[in-house]
Design a protein around this motif. Sequence first.
Motif, PDB file in Angstrom:
ATOM      1  N   TYR A   1     -13.538  -6.599  -2.321  1.00  0.00           N
ATOM      2  CA  TYR A   1     -12.485  -5.783  -2.923  1.00  0.00           C
ATOM      3  C   TYR A   1     -13.126  -4.858  -3.946  1.00  0.00           C
ATOM      4  N   LEU A  17      -9.177   8.975  -2.433  1.00  0.00           N
ATOM      5  CA  LEU A  17      -8.331   7.780  -2.521  1.00  0.00           C
ATOM      6  C   LEU A  17      -7.027   7.950  -1.756  1.00  0.00           C
ATOM      7  N   CYS A  29      -8.728   1.011   1.184  1.00  0.00           N
ATOM      8  CA  CYS A  29      -7.644   0.059   0.903  1.00  0.00           C
ATOM      9  C   CYS A  29      -8.224  -1.109   0.120  1.00  0.00           C
ATOM     10  N   PHE A  40      -3.123  -1.882  -2.967  1.00  0.00           N
ATOM     11  CA  PHE A  40      -3.639  -1.578  -4.304  1.00  0.00           C
ATOM     12  C   PHE A  40      -2.900  -2.489  -5.284  1.00  0.00           C
ATOM     13  N   ARG A  63      -1.600  -0.007   1.745  1.00  0.00           N
ATOM     14  CA  ARG A  63      -2.880   0.293   1.087  1.00  0.00           C
ATOM     15  C   ARG A  63      -3.423  -0.893   0.302  1.00  0.00           C
ATOM     16  N   VAL A  87      -7.805  -2.532  -3.153  1.00  0.00           N
ATOM     17  CA  VAL A  87      -8.359  -2.083  -4.433  1.00  0.00           C
ATOM     18  C   VAL A  87      -7.614  -2.767  -5.580  1.00  0.00           C
ATOM     19  N   ILE A 147      -6.589  -2.277  -9.319  1.00  0.00           N
ATOM     20  CA  ILE A 147      -6.461  -1.272 -10.381  1.00  0.00           C
ATOM     21  C   ILE A 147      -6.190  -2.012 -11.686  1.00  0.00           C
ATOM     22  N   ILE A 172      -0.157   3.123  -4.983  1.00  0.00           N
ATOM     23  CA  ILE A 172       0.070   1.726  -5.349  1.00  0.00           C
ATOM     24  C   ILE A 172       1.325   1.160  -4.680  1.00  0.00           C
TER      25      ILE A 172
END
Length: 977
Positions: A65, A80, A86, A120, A118, A88, A90, A113
């Motif tokens: 990740y 991005l 994908c 996130f 995705r 990720v 944050i 997000i």
Amino acid sequence: MLTTKIFFRKTKGGNIYKTVREHYLRDDICCGFKVCKKCNGRLGNMILDEKDAGAKSSLIPNPYYLVLDTNIILNQIDILEEDVICNVIILQTVLEEVRHKSSTVYKKLKNIIVDAKRKFFVFINEHHRETYIEREPGEKANDRNDRAIRVAVQWYNTHLEFDNHNVKIALLTDDAENRTLAAESGIFVASMEDYIASLKNGNFLLDKLCKHSYTSDSHEPDMFPCHLGPAEIHDGISSGKLLQGTFLASRENFLEGNVNVEGRERAIFVQGRTNLNRAIDGDIVAIELLPDNQWSSPSEIVLQDEEIADADDVPEDEKTFAKYSASKTKERIPTGKIVGIIRRKWRQYCGILQPSAIKESVRHLFVPAERKIPKIRIETRQAEILSKQRIIVALDSWPRHSRYPLGHFVRALGNIGDKETENEVLLLEHDVPHSRFSDAVLSFLPKLPWIITEADIAQREDLRHLDICSVDPPGCTDIDDALHCKKLPNGNYNVGVHIADVSHFIRPGTALDKEAALRATTVYLVDKRIDMVPELLSSNLCSLRGNEERFAFSCIWEINPHANIISTRFCKSIIRSRQAMTYEEAQLKIDDATQHDAITVSLRGLNKLAKKFKKRRIQNGALILASPEIRFQVDSETHDPIDVEVKKLRETNSMVEEFMLLANISVAEKILAEFPECAMLRRHPTPPQNNLEPLIKAARNQGFTINVNTGKELAQSLDEAKKVSNPYFNTMLRILATRCMMQAVYFISGMHQSEEYSHYGLACPIYTHFTSPIRRQYADIIVHRLLSVCIGADATYPELLDKKKNNLLCQNLNYRNRMAQYASRASVALHTHLFFRDKVQDEEGYILFVRKNALQVLIPKYGIEGTLYLNNPTASATTFIYKSEDQSQTCGDIIFRAFDLIIVQISLDRSNIQHEKLFFKLVKPEIPGFSIPPLDTKVANDNENSIKETSKRKAEQQPESSKINKKAEKKKKRKKN
């Protein structure tokens, strides 16, 4: 858990204040992994899954990740947004930094997000007991945040190892120091470029990398002076040595521009590549005023592009520019040099790729559609494909050693010449929000079927008994306004202007309201309309359509036969328009002596009063200006232009205009009386004397004197400047006067002195916009809300009376309004070019301006302008002599002056696929030996082939029935012939 910080602050008076800051920490914040046993069940938003973690990378073993630092998100948001990246994490630290540094990037990140595909995940590290860190003494905020990111990555690795998960957490950062410190801490770390290069099938993402420098260019000599640092700029501005302002590049000369400095009546002129010093249109810059003996003046020559395609080996720009120095006028104006950039105003730009002449090179030049923007150097491995398309490029940096700024490819829009693509370009270039309305916005629309209830009727004045009608352009579906006129027993008239009550449907603070405030205005293109509000409102529930009951906001007067207002009142109402008419239909009713129905009688009463109002306005000094406006007839299927004509103005146009002006003035007076500090008004500043010089000089050369001491004297001078031999002369003078005017703007009453409220063009002391809440501006909606509060029809709310917030709103309104006007003009230009693609026509034209190397020509029949270039030594043996004192061009015994009638041949110059333009060739008066340089046949043919390919592809995509129909039509035509 609670952490506490105590600060003591001593005031100038000797008092000591104690400040306590509390920061709450928790140990139950989840990591986001579905299979984590330590966090399992605590929260329902665990979205990270070990099974499909991370795209295949040769750099990082799967599964993994990513954790991104702030600058990766700020600089590489274009990458991005691609679905490739994908899985990720944050961090809250990063999310907050992005929010403070760029609202645009923050909004894009939030959209990523919320996309479940995705994956996130936002980790609240700043409130987690094990990942929160204090800022150390002397540590910079940025360094503390970088350390917080590293601590969070280390915690994740420890947390997952403890739980026996085979997942690698990789940190992406382009900060070399941060990478070093992360590696020393045992964190797997990489740059964005290295990571992208390691991805399988990720080569196309390399084109989108934001690059601040090309390292191989570092040995090149500096072309520009260093920019001053923030501290030096601050000290220079404080001492008065430097000034700050907005840089505006010239459209006619890429080596010139101006800096508008607040408080100075005249902009500071900047000339030459070195003095421009890498400023780009819109940047806020620091400028140093040069000594008087170094002041210069704008060149009178048109210099729209560099002569050399990739001129990195060209000598200093002073040498390049030297051949143009002779074109300077006698009057020298304040001139300066840009010494620093305070704030960049960069955005994404549309344009075309200019491939490198070096085979297999990845470095190419991008040519923006906007002439004010310099060429941009980008790296791409798709040059062969992209060279045939319109593309979008973002700016990254402009190093001192590079003639051009550096940027990166964002996306392709479509084939060059395709009408849909060109429409998309002009919307993007003029920053017109045109995406579909979001579900959040649409959720605030009324549910269908919508009906008027008894409760609605009880809260409004019922005016359905009145003979109300609307008068609009042909094809209008967003009908804002309707009128009525009824004679009273005492001989006076009851007159009403009824405006669509859009504010009833758009409530303050909703997503619908925020979207309307952002868009600010409806944008009209030739073949489409970009609505400010969803179509359900703009073309249906708010539109005052014929024979349908609608909510309105009414302004009703009692007016005597001499057009004096006896009384004025306002009310929320319900109306039922008897008929929705075009200007032509209404004019026919008025002129037809056999018609005496209620609507016709009402229109005649309105028209009679409107003429008296207009006469009085003109006597007070209102200006009657002009602009060449055209209307296209478009094919109902293809929407291509098939005919073009100048818009015809009838009495009914003026009739509607007069009552809209009257309503706007009446409402302005009402809301200012009630809200003297926060009324939203519209002002038109008096133009400075130097703005009017071109008009004065042009009229003087024709034997007329234009007095500009007051608006009234200007109006009288324009009325008197007429030529029997040239009936179009007065119209051209008024067109020229229009271009000398300042822009009318929205403002908040409390932000200006009362003497600044006036509207110069209308010659009235106060004005606003109330009459077009669908078609024109969000300003009308704010004015409706203010007026509603004035008459007790609605309650106020804090933002409505916050003059600082509304001042920012006015700035957006003015910007969007200006961009909408430019977009509309660009659409007209695009369709004019489409119309002339297969045509060559001789038409009468009038010279509007005489330049040193060209004539600006207006063609009244089509309302279009073009440039007729002179003095091309490579193509013509004829010499034209320019006289600046009377602005004339002389060739032998033939003299060309402004407003002279000539005949030109019009065709479309397609040699420059970036900027197709109308090509004017002089037909009369005939000048022996004068010829026009031929077009670049190869480029023109290449462009023609590109258009043909697009047309062929469209034809292949058409349904078979359409092809059969077209064949049948052709067969019918052959039989007819």
